[in-house]
Design an enzyme around this catalytic site. Structure first.
Site, PDB file in Angstrom:
ATOM      1  N   ASN B   7       0.565  -1.291  -0.354  1.00 11.27           N
ATOM      2  CA  ASN B   7       0.603   0.512  -0.003  1.00 11.27           C
ATOM      3  C   ASN B   7       1.031   0.970   0.225  1.00 11.27           C
ATOM      4  OD1 ASN B   7      -1.576   1.622   0.570  1.00 11.27           O
ATOM      5  ND2 ASN B   7      -2.437   0.720   2.076  1.00 11.27           N
ATOM      6  N   LYS B  14       3.562   0.391   3.180  1.00  8.73           N
ATOM      7  CA  LYS B  14       2.645  -0.243   4.447  1.00  8.73           C
ATOM      8  C   LYS B  14       3.153  -1.598   3.310  1.00  8.73           C
ATOM      9  CE  LYS B  14      -0.605   2.637   5.909  1.00  8.73           C
ATOM     10  NZ  LYS B  14      -1.611   3.161   6.285  1.00  8.73           N
ATOM     11  N   ARG B  89      -2.272  -1.722  -3.509  1.00  8.45           N
ATOM     12  CA  ARG B  89      -3.931  -1.065  -3.445  1.00  8.45           C
ATOM     13  C   ARG B  89      -3.343  -0.182  -4.124  1.00  8.45           C
ATOM     14  NH1 ARG B  89      -4.849   3.286   0.708  1.00  8.45           N
ATOM     15  NH2 ARG B  89      -7.426   4.168   0.362  1.00  8.45           N
ATOM     16  N   HIS B 178     -13.142   2.500  -0.023  1.00 13.10           N
ATOM     17  CA  HIS B 178     -13.064   2.002   0.905  1.00 13.10           C
ATOM     18  C   HIS B 178     -13.843   0.358   0.982  1.00 13.10           C
ATOM     19  CE1 HIS B 178     -12.410   5.059   4.228  1.00 13.10           C
ATOM     20  NE2 HIS B 178     -11.851   4.679   3.881  1.00 13.10           N
ATOM     21  N   ARG B 239     -10.929  15.775   6.682  1.00 12.18           N
ATOM     22  CA  ARG B 239     -11.239  16.210   5.750  1.00 12.18           C
ATOM     23  C   ARG B 239     -13.207  16.059   6.186  1.00 12.18           C
ATOM     24  NH1 ARG B 239     -10.606  10.647   2.811  1.00 12.18           N
ATOM     25  NH2 ARG B 239      -8.432  10.506   3.562  1.00 12.18           N
ATOM     26  N   VAL B 329     -11.267   4.030  14.799  1.00 14.17           N
ATOM     27  CA  VAL B 329     -12.179   4.071  15.328  1.00 14.17           C
ATOM     28  C   VAL B 329     -13.742   3.484  15.777  1.00 14.17           C
ATOM     29  CG1 VAL B 329     -13.978   6.164  15.723  1.00 14.17           C
ATOM     30  CG2 VAL B 329     -12.001   6.806  14.558  1.00 14.17           C
ATOM     31  N   GLU B 380      -7.554  -4.990   5.378  1.00 16.85           N
ATOM     32  CA  GLU B 380      -7.900  -5.114   3.404  1.00 16.85           C
ATOM     33  C   GLU B 380      -6.532  -5.132   3.048  1.00 16.85           C
ATOM     34  OE1 GLU B 380      -8.596  -0.219   5.198  1.00 16.85           O
ATOM     35  OE2 GLU B 380      -9.139  -0.241   3.222  1.00 16.85           O
TER      36      GLU B 380
HETATM   37  N1  ADP Z   1      -9.070   3.185  21.071  1.00 11.48           N
HETATM   38  C1  ADP Z   1      -9.030   4.278  19.445  1.00 11.48           C
HETATM   39  N2  ADP Z   1     -10.305   5.082  20.807  1.00 11.48           N
HETATM   40  C2  ADP Z   1     -10.660   5.850  19.541  1.00 11.48           C
HETATM   41  N3  ADP Z   1     -10.393   5.721  18.132  1.00 11.48           N
HETATM   42  C3  ADP Z   1      -9.035   4.606  18.341  1.00 11.48           C
HETATM   43  C4  ADP Z   1      -8.664   3.614  18.936  1.00 11.48           C
HETATM   44  N4  ADP Z   1      -7.367   3.471  18.614  1.00 11.48           N
HETATM   45  C5  ADP Z   1      -7.471   4.129  16.989  1.00 11.48           C
HETATM   46  N5  ADP Z   1      -8.590   5.024  16.828  1.00 11.48           N
HETATM   47  C6  ADP Z   1      -8.188   6.058  15.595  1.00 11.48           C
HETATM   48  O1  ADP Z   1      -8.763   5.420  14.370  1.00 11.48           O
HETATM   49  C7  ADP Z   1      -8.022   6.483  13.474  1.00 11.48           C
HETATM   50  C8  ADP Z   1      -7.039   5.758  12.897  1.00 11.48           C
HETATM   51  O2  ADP Z   1      -8.116   4.341  12.072  1.00 11.48           O
HETATM   52  P1  ADP Z   1      -6.770   3.388  10.824  1.00 11.48           P
HETATM   53  O3  ADP Z   1      -8.219   2.625  10.771  1.00 11.48           O
HETATM   54  O4  ADP Z   1      -5.815   2.473  11.609  1.00 11.48           O
HETATM   55  O5  ADP Z   1      -6.978   4.220  10.042  1.00 11.48           O
HETATM   56  P2  ADP Z   1      -6.594   4.462   8.100  1.00 11.48           P
HETATM   57  O6  ADP Z   1      -7.989   5.156   7.632  1.00 11.48           O
HETATM   58  O7  ADP Z   1      -5.484   5.615   8.042  1.00 11.48           O
HETATM   59  O8  ADP Z   1      -6.790   2.764   7.810  1.00 11.48           O
HETATM   60  C9  ADP Z   1      -7.436   7.511  14.453  1.00 11.48           C
HETATM   61  O9  ADP Z   1      -7.939   8.768  14.129  1.00 11.48           O
HETATM   62  C10 ADP Z   1      -7.072   6.886  15.922  1.00 11.48           C
HETATM   63  O10 ADP Z   1      -7.414   7.635  16.827  1.00 11.48           O
END
Ligand code: ADP
Ligand code: ADP
Lengths: 393, 393
Positions: B7, B14, B89, B178, B239, B329, B380
């Protein structure tokens, strides 16, 4: 009391003389194509044939004078009617105006200042105010704002996730429009339902040339589809409604289309006009009925977008007494109503085919539905007249 | 079979080495700040301590060579692992790619041509492809597109109400992103529910740094919140998501902010960063717990926006088996899950507080709910590896 209601657009003046005492409309009129060569005035006194004049009106001043002349010619003569107020529709009051106000120089300056939010509308509204002040020097003038009803939006609904400098210094937030219409039809809807407005939760679908959805909780607007300007939200006659916010930048970088050009196109060459080649819903249906693919797609997109907002606002409200259709399409277009709400039985929302087709039926959901679907003709002029009197009371 | 998944972002690579046979991840790694002075590589072999290198990586080529070197140093040694495929990706496949494809010169040219839709992402993805082709000359390279899963969107969902020339000549429409994540979690969700995917209707909330909502009917995407680009829809880390489409023009005319500047701000300085001063949800909660007003508002706006999309997509689907939370999240933030879906009992949607807090609980709605609320960790890379093998089969 007698109230003259003025809705001054960039090239037109719509007016109505209303007797709020008897609840009647004594005359309605329209001066069209102001500034153009083929100006026209149509004035209709209640119960009479339309009185028409075809000649150029170079500016709003001459347009309004022509309207006064039409009152003198075709009646009722405004010199004999004791005007209690002139009510002006003003499009953008931003967060400066949370209700109707008596117009003075300060209010005029504020409306002028807010023109940056509605560069086409507010200046035209101001023209109407200035001309009417001159024409009726002794009569109180009241401004009624499209945005005012939505000043009850909670911060989570009006806040865009944009840099703070934009919201704090430039006033970037959701304002919402069609507020006067929402206020009017939501009061009537509660009456028809036999519930106090304060306990009634509604989704109002105002579907005219402009179109919006509004979630109303206990009489207060809590979410609405139009935003900073009347471009956001539902698909409209000539406006796109929602698009990816990257679009202007994409058009600029891939096609050299400047942001003002693309904005202009989204406002005037988007919506049903773009998809179906016609902005008038009757024409769109004619084309669709003749098998036109663009028109069929346009209707699908239009109804799909309404359906999404209905679901969204049901979730926002958490409970729902009624969905209210109003304005040109909402009041008259049974097929669009049925199509927009089809397949929502699981959400407790349905349209009864016979009631939907019937003339003058207020409730078009099946008997016994928990969530009523209603058709309530809007009357923004009546609402403006009432609000104008309330300001003076 | 062994698949290397890449990726490649504008300044990072990554990677994961996956053994699809045993279902294990043999190594994961990240090369960061490529092109910058403080480059860093972290490579973690399953069951081992991370192997780290800190030095500048001037370009993707040197970054990938460093990754190969890390495999050699920390294992497993790629020279001894029979790589079946490299899966890449790719962000934007527009309507050119409806599924994964074996990469050849024509595919590379197409991805390049589609860079106008994703000027930051596609060129970086291409860099990764070019470098990997050189590094693994005999190994099939497969492109897996974020957009492909959403190529099932019906016209009424992907059509914007914009001038036809824009859609026909410039490809302006909703694409959605996504998709790889949606495909993965929707299959798992159906498994957990014990229903055939073809009969399962889902709303997938992918809440990571980017965030999107997708309505999936019988395994097919029928509506999604990201659009022409990944800017539209939910509020994200940096965003804005949805705003009034007039905003760029408003900023240009009132503040002289050019469309590219404002777009840049909506992409990188909007979202939670704008409202809360932090894009990482953990930080936002820390601030909110300390009483920070901006953070509290940011969470309100974030959850309100999710709620609206949930309602909208329930209406689009007409029926619903489950709402699925995934990504950073979605998987980890119980409070955001609870808050986004609070007050939706009338729609049959609820979160059970105990289940929501429990670790590794898949279903967090109360027992017996008609509509399940689920937490499904996305993967993914696994999906890309599986799709790559499927292309070769
Ligand atoms: N325990 C947690 N509580 C709240 N938010 C979290 C937690 N762990 C990760 N996050 C949030 O997830 C988000 C990143 O999500 P991720 O799926 O890893 O990102 P990406 O879209 O880059 O793949 C960040 O905003 C991070 O703060
Ligand atoms: N019988 C009808 N069927 C379908 N659409 C109708 C019908 N009557 C009026 N309309 C539509 O209503 C729209 C105008 O609505 P209206 O509320 O008068 O507009 P405005 O927003 O300018 O006040 C037009 O698109 C028109 O085609």
């Amino acid at each position: 009391a007698f109230v003259l209601v003025l809705n001054t657009g960039s090239s037109s003046i719509k007016y109505e003389l209303i007797d709020t005492g008897s609840g009647t409309r004594l005359a309605v009129g329209l001066v069209e194509r102001i500034g153009g060569e083929r100006g026209a005035l149509t004035h209709t006194r209640a119960g009479s044939e339309p009185y028409e004049v075809h000649r150029p009106y170079p500016d709003h001043d001459s347009g309004l004078r022509a309207a006064l002349d039409a009152f003198a010619q075709a009646g009722p003569d405004l010199r004999r009617v004791p005007l209690r107020a002139v009510g002006h529709r003003v499009v953008h009051g931003a967060d400066r105006f949370t209700g109707p106000v008596l117009i003075d120089d300060e209010v005029i300056a504020a409306i002028e200042e807010l023109s940056r939010f509605a560069p086409l509308h507010n200046p035209a509204n101001l023209d109407g105010i200035r001309v009417a002040r001159k024409a009726f020097p002794g009569v109180p003038q009241v401004a009624v704002f499209d945005t005012a009803f939505h000043q009850t939006l909670p911060p989570h609904a009006y806040t865009y996730a944009v840099p703070r400098a934009w919201s704090e210094d430039l006033g970037v937030r959701r304002y919402g429009f069609h507020g006067t219409s929402c206020a009017y039809v939501s009061r009537l809807a509660a009456e028809v339902l036999g519930k106090p407005l304060e306990e009634t939760d509604l989704i109002v679908l105002h579907l005219g040339n402009g179109a919006s959805a509004t979630a109303i909780k206990g009489g207060r607007s809590v979410e609405t589809s139009m935003g900073l300007t009347p471009l956001e939200g539902l698909v409209m006659g000539t406006r796109s409604g929602d698009v990816d916010p990257s679009l202007p930048s994409y058009l600029d970088s891939t096609a050299g289309l400047g942001v003002n050009e693309s904005h202009e196109a989204l406002m005037r060459a988007g919506g049903m006009l773009a998809l179906a080649g016609a902005s008038d819903m009757r024409e769109v249906w004619e084309k669709a009925d003749a098998g036109d693919e663009g028109a069929l797609l346009a209707l699908d997109v239009y109804c799909h977008r309404i359906r999404k907002y209905v679901g969204a606002y049901y979730a926002v409200l958490g409970r729902l007494d009624a969905i209210v259709f109003t304005a040109g399409v909402g009041e008259h277009d049974a097929r669009t109503r049925a199509r927009s709400l089809s397949g929502l039985e699981r959400l407790g929302i349905a349209v009864d085919p016979a009631r939907n087709q019937a003339k003058d039926e207020r409730i078009i959901s099946p008997p016994g539905s928990d969530i009523a679907v209603m058709v309530i003709p809007t009357d923004e002029e009546w609402e403006i007249a009432s609000l104008a009197l309330r300001v003076l009371a």
